[in-house]
Design an enzyme around this catalytic site. Structure first.
Site, PDB file in Angstrom:
ATOM      1  CB  SER A 145       3.714  13.939 -17.892  1.00 54.48           C
ATOM      2  OG  SER A 145       4.353  14.097 -19.143  1.00 54.48           O
ATOM      3  CE1 TYR A 158       8.834  14.840 -16.012  1.00 52.16           C
ATOM      4  CE2 TYR A 158       7.788  14.095 -18.033  1.00 52.16           C
ATOM      5  CZ  TYR A 158       7.829  14.955 -16.956  1.00 52.16           C
ATOM      6  OH  TYR A 158       6.866  15.934 -16.806  1.00 52.16           O
TER       7      TYR A 158
HETATM    8  P1  NAD Z   1       9.553  23.708 -13.013  1.00 50.50           P
HETATM    9  O1  NAD Z   1      10.909  23.130 -13.129  1.00 50.50           O
HETATM   10  O2  NAD Z   1       9.301  25.131 -13.378  1.00 50.50           O
HETATM   11  O3  NAD Z   1       8.937  23.446 -11.580  1.00 50.50           O
HETATM   12  C1  NAD Z   1       9.166  22.289 -10.826  1.00 50.50           C
HETATM   13  C2  NAD Z   1       9.056  22.653  -9.373  1.00 50.50           C
HETATM   14  O4  NAD Z   1       9.408  21.509  -8.590  1.00 50.50           O
HETATM   15  C3  NAD Z   1      10.015  23.787  -8.986  1.00 50.50           C
HETATM   16  O5  NAD Z   1       9.367  24.659  -8.093  1.00 50.50           O
HETATM   17  C4  NAD Z   1      11.140  23.037  -8.305  1.00 50.50           C
HETATM   18  O6  NAD Z   1      11.858  23.818  -7.385  1.00 50.50           O
HETATM   19  C5  NAD Z   1      10.363  21.917  -7.626  1.00 50.50           C
HETATM   20  N1  NAD Z   1      11.236  20.822  -7.249  1.00 50.50           N
HETATM   21  C6  NAD Z   1      11.989  20.055  -8.069  1.00 50.50           C
HETATM   22  N2  NAD Z   1      12.737  19.204  -7.333  1.00 50.50           N
HETATM   23  C7  NAD Z   1      12.434  19.442  -6.023  1.00 50.50           C
HETATM   24  C8  NAD Z   1      12.895  18.895  -4.795  1.00 50.50           C
HETATM   25  N3  NAD Z   1      13.829  17.944  -4.747  1.00 50.50           N
HETATM   26  N4  NAD Z   1      12.374  19.388  -3.646  1.00 50.50           N
HETATM   27  C9  NAD Z   1      11.438  20.360  -3.670  1.00 50.50           C
HETATM   28  N5  NAD Z   1      10.986  20.923  -4.814  1.00 50.50           N
HETATM   29  C10 NAD Z   1      11.480  20.466  -5.973  1.00 50.50           C
HETATM   30  O7  NAD Z   1       8.640  22.766 -13.924  1.00 50.50           O
HETATM   31  P2  NAD Z   1       7.103  22.789 -14.279  1.00 50.50           P
HETATM   32  O8  NAD Z   1       7.030  22.658 -15.731  1.00 50.50           O
HETATM   33  O9  NAD Z   1       6.378  23.888 -13.599  1.00 50.50           O
HETATM   34  O10 NAD Z   1       6.678  21.362 -13.680  1.00 50.50           O
HETATM   35  C11 NAD Z   1       5.744  21.180 -12.633  1.00 50.50           C
HETATM   36  C12 NAD Z   1       5.178  19.774 -12.744  1.00 50.50           C
HETATM   37  O11 NAD Z   1       4.464  19.633 -13.962  1.00 50.50           O
HETATM   38  C13 NAD Z   1       6.259  18.680 -12.756  1.00 50.50           C
HETATM   39  O12 NAD Z   1       5.783  17.552 -12.040  1.00 50.50           O
HETATM   40  C14 NAD Z   1       6.381  18.362 -14.237  1.00 50.50           C
HETATM   41  O13 NAD Z   1       6.861  17.068 -14.463  1.00 50.50           O
HETATM   42  C15 NAD Z   1       4.942  18.515 -14.673  1.00 50.50           C
HETATM   43  N6  NAD Z   1       4.727  18.720 -16.095  1.00 50.50           N
HETATM   44  C16 NAD Z   1       5.209  19.833 -16.732  1.00 50.50           C
HETATM   45  C17 NAD Z   1       4.941  19.959 -18.094  1.00 50.50           C
HETATM   46  C18 NAD Z   1       5.408  21.152 -18.882  1.00 50.50           C
HETATM   47  O14 NAD Z   1       5.180  21.168 -20.090  1.00 50.50           O
HETATM   48  N7  NAD Z   1       6.022  22.155 -18.284  1.00 50.50           N
HETATM   49  C19 NAD Z   1       4.211  19.002 -18.783  1.00 50.50           C
HETATM   50  C20 NAD Z   1       3.750  17.902 -18.085  1.00 50.50           C
HETATM   51  C21 NAD Z   1       4.009  17.768 -16.742  1.00 50.50           C
END
Ligand code: NAD
Length: 253
Positions: A145, A158
């Protein structure tokens, strides 16, 4: 010729949290590059399976709640039993909790750290055991991130977990590079997913963020497709322990 080194044909990728958001895009991009996918999710919902099958690739669902790292050996075993092998691990599943640091609860600390860093470490360990036993190397891609590099506001667990991912990626790369295992990370910038919906709904924060991104837009999940395929492929075989920012220039500012 060089394009051949980006092909993932004959490979199997295990992607966590791929029912939606960035994980779904990552799974589809890897399938587009030729590999089959094991999706590890709490439940088997959404259209990731049908989208991957439409590409002519196999999709194997494995159910696991990754908030508890003790599920890792069983989930990994199921993945190997279904797909025959795992060549690529993408640790994408992650959660975020927002509150002032002064009021932050132990629950919000533990929940985020358990899912975002503890389980990720044990998934990396399990994958590395499998890769070493097969003797053909492997690829691990952790999703980091901007808060692997910056402090953030109102998200202390986080930030701690994603800063941990940055360090862990380097630590594991050092130990496993000699066995042909590449451990790298991708740090998405501000991407338009469910995770960031509250930020985008806050007009003031949304504008502040947009004003600071040199590319002048939120990232889309598709922006991760090229970088993830690159890090999953032979094209990146001499890249070890690096976290690639995919951020429209946010960190360059
Ligand atoms: P999201 O919430 O859409 O997806 C997260 C996924 O993780 C979902 O499919 C959820 O079901 C799964 N998950 C969460 N807890 C879980 C558990 N206990 N068991 C199994 N699955 C679980 O979010 P996203 O934005 O697609 O995030 C994906 C990754 O990218 C994460 O690691 C997030 O921290 C990272 N990220 C996102 C952003 C952003 O801007 N969206 C930026 C930097 C990093």
């Amino acid at each position: 010729m060089v394009l051949k080194s980006f092909s993932l044909e004959g490979k199997v990728a295990l992607v966590t949290g791929c029912n939606s958001g960035l994980g779904q895009m990552i799974a589809i991009a890897l399938a587009q590059a030729g590999c089959d996918v094991v999706g590890v999710n709490r439940s088997n919902r959404g259209d990731t399976a049908s989208q991957i099958q439409a590409l002519g690739r196999q999709y194997y669902p494995v159910s696991a709640d990754l908030s508890d790292s003790s599920v890792v050996p069983r989930a990994f075993e199921e993945a190997v039993a279904a797909a025959g092998q795992v060549d690529i691990l993408v640790n994408n599943a992650g959660i975020i909790r927002r509150n002032e640091a002064i009021d932050f609860t132990e629950q919000d600390w533990d929940d985020v750290m358990n899912t975002n860093i503890k389980t990720v470490f044990f998934l990396c360990q399990q994958a590395a055991k499998h890769f070493i036993a097969r003797g053909q190397g492997g690829k691990i891609i952790n999703i980091a991130s901007m808060l692997s590099f910056q402090g953030g506001i109102r998200v202390p667990s986080y930030t701690a977990s994603k800063s941990g991912i940055h360090g862990l990626t380097k630590a594991l790369a050092n130990e496993w590079a000699a066995q042909g295992i590449n451990v790298n990370a991708i740090a998405p910038g501000y991407m338009a997913t469910d995770n960031t919906a509250p930020l985008r709904a806050d007009k003031v924060r949304n504008q502040e963020i947009l004003d600071r991104i040199p590319a002048e837009r939120w990232g889309e999940p598709t922006d991760l497709a090229g970088p993830v395929v690159f890090l999953a492929s032979e094209a990146s075989s001499y890249i070890n322990g690096y976290t690639v920012a995919v951020d429209g220039g946010w960190l360059a500012r």
